[in-house]
Scaffold this motif. Structure first.
Motif, PDB file in Angstrom:
ATOM      1  N   SER A 148       8.866   2.790   0.486  1.00  0.00           N
ATOM      2  CA  SER A 148       8.435   1.489   1.008  1.00  0.00           C
ATOM      3  C   SER A 148       8.798   1.320   2.477  1.00  0.00           C
ATOM      4  N   ASP A 164       9.174  -6.012  -4.275  1.00  0.00           N
ATOM      5  CA  ASP A 164       8.635  -5.817  -5.628  1.00  0.00           C
ATOM      6  C   ASP A 164       9.449  -4.815  -6.443  1.00  0.00           C
ATOM      7  N   TYR A 202       9.607  -5.882 -10.022  1.00  0.00           N
ATOM      8  CA  TYR A 202       8.322  -5.624 -10.692  1.00  0.00           C
ATOM      9  C   TYR A 202       8.162  -4.142 -10.999  1.00  0.00           C
ATOM     10  N   THR A 203       8.681  -3.298 -10.116  1.00  0.00           N
ATOM     11  CA  THR A 203       8.624  -1.843 -10.323  1.00  0.00           C
ATOM     12  C   THR A 203       9.287  -1.457 -11.637  1.00  0.00           C
TER      13      THR A 203
END
Length: 519
Positions: free
Chosen positions: A273, A288, A291-292
């Motif tokens: 990222s 995120d 969420y990952t």
């Protein structure tokens, strides 16, 4: 003349087979390359998560969609890619091969064999990213997953379809706990997957040899992404393992998958990222990261009967720093999972192994994932252990203790000793039941602490030799016998063992003194 007619016939045949379909490939150009990250322009219709192919045949995965270009993570060797190279859309999302042929093999995150045992013949694939089952597609977790480890099956039971986090500092036995759980699934009709993320190759090889030695490779396969592979492969490894497990789950089978460990996957995703220039958040992790992990672990479930009733049980592993379970990644994964097994380094180094901290460990499925026998016997075990820890620290001040407190301390010390277990020595349901029956009914209270391990071995061996019908009944029914046969058997065996100890002590006064000191 014949030649002319044959030629005309051949031309007619070719014309009849001619297809005027026009194939259009969308091709872009590499504008930037660095550390396994590529930026490419010209792929205006590209989709997030789509596979692309570079000129040298290596594949990439689209992760960023921006106004002028796309960000791609390279799934393989990026040394031969350079600026200006072409990159082509495939129109496909990332998929990995799945199937029964995977069992017994060691593969990389792309499903390619790396164990030197030849090609894996698989005609089916599944996408690495797949929507998790919805609420109506699931059913409650109600079937135990026996680990064969006393401290787990009694205090933090795991059910088929549950997600139970194993968390603790480095070198506290997290992987050993997971491997022992896999070994205990022999004959349990369970497919096991061990996903090694960033683990040393020597360590993974050692684990594979352990699985082979105990016959676990007959129902297990390993997905390995070593520390030397590019970060994108570390990132997709657990998703690939889940996709391979889902193949069996949606066929109505039970699956156990171990992610060892998600801390390293989080670090790999942070690296990706930052290189993709996404805005860094807390501790430089992307926004995120929760969420990952959630979209990975939510795929583990107990499916409804309409979908075949299969299950996938996840044992994610997270490494903490100095026992800090309130750090960013640990708290994220704790909030996603259905409980955690916290391994405490102080307990581990004090010789309490497995080093399960009863106070910080919890299973949110609880009694639903326990056998009837264990549910009856382990009801107050957690509270007894917690109160013992408090009393133990209080008793160190040297205060005179009343009889009730002394009794609690004695029971607590013996409980801690009973929960100790050697590596790769798992117990059956009947063995665990008999041991905890002896503990909760007070038979262990009369056994000197330094003889408890010997008492357990004697108890189990004698029960199997002289009371096999009782052991078979417990193993088959998963419940205590309705009559008093178990109580009489355990009492008789305990009396015999203590009598033999007393006889030895008379012959050897030094051992008698040692037993008094230990008590």
């Amino acid at each position: 003349m014949a030649t002319t007619e044959a030629l005309a016939e051949y031309i007619k045949k070719q014309l009849s087979q001619y297809q005027d379909e026009i194939k259009v490939d969308e091709i872009g150009a590499v504008t930037y390359l660095g550390d396994g990250i590529v930026r490419a322009s010209g792929l205006n219709n590209a989709m997030y998560g789509e596979l692309v192919q570079f000129a040298n045949g290596v594949y990439g995965l689209i992760q960023n969609l921006e106004r002028d270009d796309v960000g791609i993570i390279v799934l393989g060797d990026y040394d031969e890619i350079s600026e200006g190279d072409t990159v082509k859309r495939t129109g496909r999302i990332m998929e990995v091969p799945v199937g029964d042929d995977m069992i017994g093999r060691v593969v990389d995150p792309l499903g390619r064999p790396i164990d030197g045992l030849g090609e894996i013949k698989s005609n089916e694939t599944r996408p690495i990213e797949y929507k998790a089952p919805g609420v109506m597609q699931r059913k409650s977790v109600d079937e135990p997953l026996q680990t064969g480890i006393k401290a787990i099956d009694s205090i933090v039971p795991i059910g088929r379809g549950q997600r139970e986090l194993i968390i603790g500092d480095r070198k506290t036995g997290k992987t050993s706990l997971a491997i022992d759980t896999i070994l205990n699934q022999k004959g349990q009709d369970m497919i096991c997957i061990y996903v090694a993320i960033g683990q040393k190759q020597s360590t993974v090889r050692s684990q594979v040899e352990t699985l082979r030695k105990y016959g676990a490779l007959d129902y297990t396969f390993v997905v390995e992404a070593g520390p030397s592979v590019p970060a994108p492969l570390l990132y997709i490894a657990p998703y690939a393992g889940s996709a391979m497990g889902e193949y069996f789950m949606y066929k109505g089978k039970d699956v156990l998958i171990v992610f060892d460990d998600l801390s390293k996957q989080a670090v790999a995703y942070r690296e990706i990222s930052l290189l993709l220039r996404r805005p860094p958040g807390r501790e430089a992790y992307p926004g995120d990261i929760f969420y990952t992990h959630s979209r990975l672990l939510e795929r583990s479930a107990k499916l409804s009967d309409d979908l075949g009733g299969g299950s996938m049980t996840a044992l994610p592993i997270i490494e903490t720093q100095a026992g800090d379970i309130s750090a960013y990644i640990p708290t994220n994964v704790i909030s996603i999972t259905d409980g955690q097994i916290f391994l405490m380094s102080d307990l581990f180094f004090a010789g309490t192994r497995p080093a399960v901290d009863a106070g910080a460990s919890v299973s949110r499925v609880g009694g639903a994932a326990q056998t009837k026998a264990m549910k009856k016997l382990s009801g107050t075990l957690r509270i007894d252990l917690a109160s013992y820890r408090e009393l133990e620290s209080f008793s160190q001040f040297g205060t005179d203790l009343d009889a009730a407190t002394q009794s609690k301390l004695n029971r607590g010390r013996r409980t801690v000793e009973v929960l100790k277990q050697k590596l790769h020595q798992m117990l059956s349901v009947s063995d665990e039941t008999v041991i905890f029956y002896a503990l909760t009914k007070g038979y262990v209270d009369n056994v000197p602490i330094n003889n408890i391990t010997g008492y357990e071995e004697f108890l189990i061996k004698t029960m199997h030799a002289q009371y096999s019908e009782i052991m078979d009944e417990i193993q088959n029914s998963k419940d205590l016998p309705k009559d008093d046969s178990l109580n009489q058997a355990v009492k008789e065996i305990t009396d015999t063992y203590i009598a033999s100890l007393n006889a030895k002590n008379k012959e050897n006064p030094a051992s008698q003194i040692a037993n008094k000191i230990s008590n």
